[in-house]
Design an enzyme around this catalytic site. Structure first.
Site, PDB file in Angstrom:
ATOM      1  N   LYS A   1       3.706  -8.495  -6.514  1.00 26.06           N
ATOM      2  CA  LYS A   1       4.810  -9.503  -6.234  1.00 26.06           C
ATOM      3  C   LYS A   1       4.554 -10.442  -5.059  1.00 26.06           C
ATOM      4  O   LYS A   1       4.941 -11.543  -5.477  1.00 26.06           O
ATOM      5  CB  LYS A   1       6.024  -8.336  -5.441  1.00 26.06           C
ATOM      6  CG  LYS A   1       7.211  -9.243  -4.930  1.00 26.06           C
ATOM      7  CD  LYS A   1       7.113  -9.435  -3.456  1.00 26.06           C
ATOM      8  CE  LYS A   1       6.866  -8.115  -2.471  1.00 26.06           C
ATOM      9  NZ  LYS A   1       7.041  -8.426  -1.116  1.00 26.06           N
TER      10      LYS A   1
ATOM     11  N   LYS B   1       2.052 -15.858   5.589  1.00 22.78           N
ATOM     12  CA  LYS B   1       1.850 -14.379   5.172  1.00 22.78           C
ATOM     13  C   LYS B   1       1.517 -14.297   3.956  1.00 22.78           C
ATOM     14  O   LYS B   1       0.535 -13.519   3.411  1.00 22.78           O
ATOM     15  CB  LYS B   1       3.301 -13.710   5.246  1.00 22.78           C
ATOM     16  CG  LYS B   1       3.299 -12.319   4.633  1.00 22.78           C
ATOM     17  CD  LYS B   1       2.449 -11.309   5.368  1.00 22.78           C
ATOM     18  CE  LYS B   1       2.519  -9.916   4.994  1.00 22.78           C
ATOM     19  NZ  LYS B   1       1.431  -8.958   5.443  1.00 22.78           N
TER      20      LYS B   1
END
Length: 307
Positions: A250, A181
């Protein structure tokens, strides 16, 4: 087997994080006939909608674990995942042996592996199944997911994943889903930075955003991410890609941590990360990723809202 018996045989599914992505996923689970337990969310609208569809609500992860066979987590980051798992009223405190936790968040793989070990020691199973695509596909039940899980765990959870995912790729052991991911998001966020800078250079050179799109949008360089990015850049659709600058930053921090752990050189990724860091530092963290094009334009002395 009678239908009533079939329904009773279905595992009870828990869902923590029924926000932009989680609501659609949870909706598809309950609509496929699975008993669904959800935990309260700061935005009550999706919670109330799911309750009307037949879900039940609990107040703590521990209470959910006591009632469920499989729990999905779809929260903002690893600190939130860790709190749900290890908190005073967290999943681990339930002692529910045989429970399976599926983390659909985009999490730090270093944290993921530690959590998986903690759950295993408590007799629980773990799978990382982060998501690709947008809230639109979540509502339609056609997300993509990349899964890290032991083979027997994957086979057990696959029918549930099929409620909300159209493309399911089992990559192998726990942690590989979150690693993939982050690589996937590096590519997409890299596109965002590249497109933003290209548009700024084009405008400084006398080309318009529409002219760039008229060529690139019809050529080999177009792709799904390009289409949603340019839907904002050209049409100013602020909801074209609902993914915040804060979340992008992030994810790029997590990828930098992963690269450091692997001893990998990540010169380009550092540039990508810093673009989002700069925009967040300017107080624009809640804006969406395609709006990076405005920020980069302003850095070049151009009006962000070019219309």
């Amino acid at each position: 087997m009678k239908r009533e018996e079939f329904e009773m045989a279905k595992p009870v599914i828990g869902f923590i994080g029924v926000g932009l992505m989680g609501h659609g996923m949870a909706k598809n689970i309950v609509e496929k006939g699975y008993p669904l337990v959800i935990m309260g969310h700061r935005n009550r609208e999706p919670v109330e909608d799911l309750l009307k569809r037949g879900a039940t609500e609990v107040k703590t992860p521990r209470e959910m674990a006591e009632q469920c066979d499989i729990i999905h987590l779809c929260v903002s980051a690893s600190p939130q995942v860790e709190e749900v798992i290890r908190g005073e009223s967290g999943i681990l405190s339930s002692g529910k042996k045989g429970l399976t936790v599926i983390d659909c968040s985009t999490s730090d793989p270093v944290s993921t592996l530690q959590i998986a070990a903690d759950l295993k020691a408590a007799g629980m199973d773990f799978a990382d199944a982060p998501l690709s695509r947008t809230p639109k596909e979540a509502e339609a039940g056609t997300l993509d997911t990349m899964v890290g899980a032991a083979p027997e765990t994957f086979e057990r959870i696959k029918p549930v994943l099929e409620c909300w995912a159209k493309v399911i790729v089992h990559l192998g052991e726990v942690g590989l889903g979150h690693k993939m991911k982050l690589v996937n998001n590096f590519i997409s966020m890299g596109y965002a930075v590249l497109y933003s800078e290209a548009l700024a250079i084009a405008r400084r050179s006398g080309l318009t955003v529409e002219q760039v799109h008229s060529v690139v949008g019809q050529g080999r360089m177009a792709n799904g991410f390009y289409e949603t990015f340019m839907k904002y850049a050209v049409e100013r659709d602020e909801n074209a890609h609902k993914f915040t600058i804060t979340n992008a930053h992030k994810d790029m921090r997590y990828l930098a941590n992963m690269a450091n752990s692997a001893g990998a050189v990540n010169a380009i990724q550092s540039v990508v990360k810093n673009a989002f860091a700069a925009m967040e530092a300017s107080g624009q963290g809640e804006r969406h990723v395609p709006m990076l094009s405005d920020f980069i334009a302003e850095m070049n002395g151009l009006p962000g809202d070019w219309r």
